[in-house]
Scaffold this motif. Structure first.
Motif, PDB file in Angstrom:
ATOM      1  N   MET A 114     -13.187  -6.001   0.094  1.00  6.61           N
ATOM      2  CA  MET A 114     -11.775  -6.376  -0.033  1.00  6.61           C
ATOM      3  C   MET A 114     -11.617  -7.808  -0.547  1.00  6.61           C
ATOM      4  O   MET A 114     -10.737  -8.540  -0.136  1.00  6.61           O
ATOM      5  CB  MET A 114     -11.044  -6.236   1.313  1.00  6.61           C
ATOM      6  CG  MET A 114     -10.924  -4.813   1.791  1.00  6.61           C
ATOM      7  SD  MET A 114      -9.879  -4.666   3.252  1.00  6.61           S
ATOM      8  CE  MET A 114      -9.957  -2.911   3.577  1.00  6.61           C
ATOM      9  N   ASP A 115     -12.487  -8.191  -1.478  1.00  7.84           N
ATOM     10  CA  ASP A 115     -12.461  -9.561  -2.008  1.00  7.84           C
ATOM     11  C   ASP A 115     -12.448  -9.496  -3.519  1.00  7.84           C
ATOM     12  O   ASP A 115     -13.490  -9.444  -4.163  1.00  7.84           O
ATOM     13  CB  ASP A 115     -13.688 -10.327  -1.503  1.00  7.84           C
ATOM     14  CG  ASP A 115     -13.685 -11.791  -1.944  1.00  7.84           C
ATOM     15  OD1 ASP A 115     -12.693 -12.207  -2.576  1.00  7.84           O
ATOM     16  OD2 ASP A 115     -14.662 -12.494  -1.658  1.00  7.84           O
ATOM     17  N   LYS A 134      -5.030 -15.144  -3.779  1.00  6.34           N
ATOM     18  CA  LYS A 134      -5.205 -14.305  -2.590  1.00  6.34           C
ATOM     19  C   LYS A 134      -4.154 -13.203  -2.571  1.00  6.34           C
ATOM     20  O   LYS A 134      -2.997 -13.428  -2.922  1.00  6.34           O
ATOM     21  CB  LYS A 134      -5.080 -15.157  -1.319  1.00  6.34           C
ATOM     22  CG  LYS A 134      -6.143 -16.248  -1.195  1.00  6.34           C
ATOM     23  CD  LYS A 134      -5.997 -16.994   0.108  1.00  6.34           C
ATOM     24  CE  LYS A 134      -7.027 -18.121   0.208  1.00  6.34           C
ATOM     25  NZ  LYS A 134      -8.406 -17.625   0.151  1.00  6.34           N
ATOM     26  N   ALA A 135      -4.597 -12.006  -2.147  1.00  4.86           N
ATOM     27  CA  ALA A 135      -3.669 -10.889  -2.025  1.00  4.86           C
ATOM     28  C   ALA A 135      -2.569 -11.249  -1.044  1.00  4.86           C
ATOM     29  O   ALA A 135      -2.815 -11.882  -0.013  1.00  4.86           O
ATOM     30  CB  ALA A 135      -4.412  -9.648  -1.544  1.00  4.86           C
ATOM     31  N   TRP A 136      -1.345 -10.858  -1.357  1.00  5.60           N
ATOM     32  CA  TRP A 136      -0.125 -11.075  -0.578  1.00  5.60           C
ATOM     33  C   TRP A 136       0.390 -12.505  -0.695  1.00  5.60           C
ATOM     34  O   TRP A 136       1.581 -12.702  -0.899  1.00  5.60           O
ATOM     35  CB  TRP A 136      -0.303 -10.703   0.911  1.00  5.60           C
ATOM     36  CG  TRP A 136      -0.967  -9.377   1.107  1.00  5.60           C
ATOM     37  CD1 TRP A 136      -2.149  -9.134   1.759  1.00  5.60           C
ATOM     38  CD2 TRP A 136      -0.529  -8.096   0.628  1.00  5.60           C
ATOM     39  NE1 TRP A 136      -2.466  -7.798   1.717  1.00  5.60           N
ATOM     40  CE2 TRP A 136      -1.492  -7.138   1.041  1.00  5.60           C
ATOM     41  CE3 TRP A 136       0.589  -7.666  -0.108  1.00  5.60           C
ATOM     42  CZ2 TRP A 136      -1.376  -5.784   0.739  1.00  5.60           C
ATOM     43  CZ3 TRP A 136       0.701  -6.316  -0.414  1.00  5.60           C
ATOM     44  CH2 TRP A 136      -0.272  -5.397   0.008  1.00  5.60           C
ATOM     45  N   SER A 179      -5.982  -0.945  -7.115  1.00 11.18           N
ATOM     46  CA  SER A 179      -6.801  -1.035  -5.902  1.00 11.18           C
ATOM     47  C   SER A 179      -7.602  -2.331  -5.860  1.00 11.18           C
ATOM     48  O   SER A 179      -8.324  -2.585  -4.900  1.00 11.18           O
ATOM     49  CB  SER A 179      -7.775   0.156  -5.828  1.00 11.18           C
ATOM     50  OG  SER A 179      -8.716   0.089  -6.910  1.00 11.18           O
ATOM     51  N   PHE A 195      -6.930  -5.510  -5.365  1.00 15.91           N
ATOM     52  CA  PHE A 195      -6.654  -6.646  -4.487  1.00 15.91           C
ATOM     53  C   PHE A 195      -7.055  -6.435  -3.030  1.00 15.91           C
ATOM     54  O   PHE A 195      -7.355  -7.389  -2.330  1.00 15.91           O
ATOM     55  CB  PHE A 195      -5.186  -7.037  -4.617  1.00 15.91           C
ATOM     56  CG  PHE A 195      -4.800  -7.312  -6.042  1.00 15.91           C
ATOM     57  CD1 PHE A 195      -5.312  -8.419  -6.700  1.00 15.91           C
ATOM     58  CD2 PHE A 195      -3.987  -6.438  -6.745  1.00 15.91           C
ATOM     59  CE1 PHE A 195      -5.010  -8.657  -8.031  1.00 15.91           C
ATOM     60  CE2 PHE A 195      -3.671  -6.671  -8.077  1.00 15.91           C
ATOM     61  CZ  PHE A 195      -4.187  -7.784  -8.719  1.00 15.91           C
ATOM     62  N   THR A 196      -7.046  -5.185  -2.574  1.00 11.42           N
ATOM     63  CA  THR A 196      -7.440  -4.919  -1.181  1.00 11.42           C
ATOM     64  C   THR A 196      -8.419  -3.755  -1.056  1.00 11.42           C
ATOM     65  O   THR A 196      -8.822  -3.414   0.058  1.00 11.42           O
ATOM     66  CB  THR A 196      -6.212  -4.593  -0.318  1.00 11.42           C
ATOM     67  OG1 THR A 196      -5.625  -3.365  -0.775  1.00 11.42           O
ATOM     68  CG2 THR A 196      -5.178  -5.712  -0.381  1.00 11.42           C
ATOM     69  N   HIS A 229       0.847  -1.196   0.000  1.00  9.47           N
ATOM     70  CA  HIS A 229       0.000   0.000   0.000  1.00  9.47           C
ATOM     71  C   HIS A 229       0.879   1.243   0.000  1.00  9.47           C
ATOM     72  O   HIS A 229       1.602   1.511   0.958  1.00  9.47           O
ATOM     73  CB  HIS A 229      -0.912   0.003   1.220  1.00  9.47           C
ATOM     74  CG  HIS A 229      -1.935  -1.082   1.180  1.00  9.47           C
ATOM     75  ND1 HIS A 229      -2.445  -1.672   2.305  1.00  9.47           N
ATOM     76  CD2 HIS A 229      -2.540  -1.695   0.139  1.00  9.47           C
ATOM     77  CE1 HIS A 229      -3.332  -2.602   1.953  1.00  9.47           C
ATOM     78  NE2 HIS A 229      -3.398  -2.638   0.651  1.00  9.47           N
ATOM     79  N   LYS A 244     -13.119  -1.089  -1.070  1.00  9.17           N
ATOM     80  CA  LYS A 244     -12.610  -1.165   0.289  1.00  9.17           C
ATOM     81  C   LYS A 244     -13.579  -1.829   1.239  1.00  9.17           C
ATOM     82  O   LYS A 244     -13.207  -2.171   2.334  1.00  9.17           O
ATOM     83  CB  LYS A 244     -12.315   0.197   0.916  1.00  9.17           C
ATOM     84  CG  LYS A 244     -12.336   1.312   0.332  1.00  9.17           C
ATOM     85  CD  LYS A 244     -11.999   2.549   1.155  1.00  9.17           C
ATOM     86  CE  LYS A 244     -10.984   3.353   0.513  1.00  9.17           C
ATOM     87  NZ  LYS A 244     -10.741   4.648   1.073  1.00  9.17           N
TER      88      LYS A 244
END
Length: 320
Positions: free
Chosen positions: A268-269, A279-281, A236, A238-239, A158, A265
């Motif tokens: 967040m999916d 999956k994010a990260w 924006s 992914f989260t 971020h 926001k």
């Protein structure tokens, strides 16, 4: 300049290893602190919650033992990142654990951290809060934080949209505490440039993903080494918040990095918008625009030593 007294004489180079979700754990933090920079990790990386206390005890004990064996060498304090937001159900329990272990530095994110500041100051700890704008900085300053982390354009994960030349100067006009600069910090010259801009410390995450101790897959580390700034995608999706990610990981997830929808926001999916199981990260890998200057995977200590050498060489060149 306003380096906190707790850091005086305890840094080989004025640098904090940024906390990275999944990637930062005790091995990396201990290696960074033993090498002479502040190491940090997100509290949420310790799962289940009971593991957090075990991590804190291990870090404290190993750093103390190392300092006893290496008198005269800088051994830096460590930091824990707390997500101060209603979406974090562990916040109060994690904060209680950190207070119990008297964690030297707490790095806060998202909501202004007044209650965290009160708790951490009760035992003499420091609170650094990350921001992407002067408006966010003002809120944190009003609640008594000891340092502001200016997360500028080019940072991994971020990241904010502002130039460091603008944001650091604006914060410094209103804040006499520590300023920490984040955004494409990968070598010693970058650290010196951050200091020249008015920051007290630099903040580097992406450089340490390509370290032996990082809890990242070999593929992730290799992609860091093989990528350049052109391989960083800001999205924006992914989260729900704009962040910087490796293009290669987006492609691996079956998505088109040039045609990503905006994220929300609220849920967040991104799977709902893309029909992807990624999956994010975990699958979509964060990284900053400074990846182009990272060309090898090394022990964290070697990375710190290289940064120190580059810092001193750059200072010498500029002094002639």
């Amino acid at each position: 300049m306003a380096l906190p007294e707790a850091l005086e004489g305890r840094l080989r180079v004025p640098l904090i290893g940024a906390p990275m979700f999944i990637v930062s754990g005790p091995e990396l933090v201990i290696a960074q602190c033993q090498a002479g920079i502040v190491g940090s990790f997100p509290a949420l990386n310790a799962r289940p919650q009971a593991l957090l206390g075990e991590w804190l005890k291990r870090i404290r004990d190993e750093l103390a033992e190392y300092a006893d064996r290496h008198p005269g060498q800088p051994v830096s304090p460590y930091a824990v990142n707390q997500i101060v937001h209603a979406s974090n159900p562990r916040l109060m329990q994690d904060l209680e654990t950190c207070v119990e272990h008297r964690v030297p530095i707490i790095i806060t994110s998202l909501r202004p951290p007044e209650d965290v500041v009160t708790a951490v100051h009760s035992y003499g700890g420091l609170v650094f809060h990350d921001v992407i704008s002067l408006r966010h900085a003002r809120k944190a300053i009003s609640q008594g934080v000891d340092g502001i982390i200016a997360v500028c354009a080019g940072a991994g994960g971020h990241a904010g949209p502002m130039s460091p030349f603008a944001l650091v100067k604006e914060i410094r006009r209103e804040f006499d505490g520590a300023i920490i600069l984040s955004g494409s910090i990968t070598n010693g010259g970058d650290v010196l440039a951050a200091r020249a801009m008015g920051a007290d410390l630099a903040y580097s995450g992406t450089r340490f993903i390509a370290s032996d101790e990082a809890n990242a897959t070999p593929e992730y580390k290799r992609m860091i080494v093989d990528s350049t700034a052109d391989d960083i995608v800001n999205s924006s999706l992914f989260t729900g918040v704009h962040g910087n990610y490796l293009k290669g990981s987006i492609i691996q997830a079956g998505l088109d990095p040039d045609n990503l929808p905006d994220g929300s926001k609220h849920d967040m999916d991104f799977a709902k918008a893309t029909n992807s199981d990624a999956k994010a990260w975990k699958d979509i890998w964060g990284a900053g625009q400074g990846v182009g200057s990272i060309d090898s995977i090394q022990p964290a200590r070697d990375i710190v030593m290289s940064i120190e050498r580059e810092y001193r060489e750059t200072l010498a060149v500029l002094s002639t």
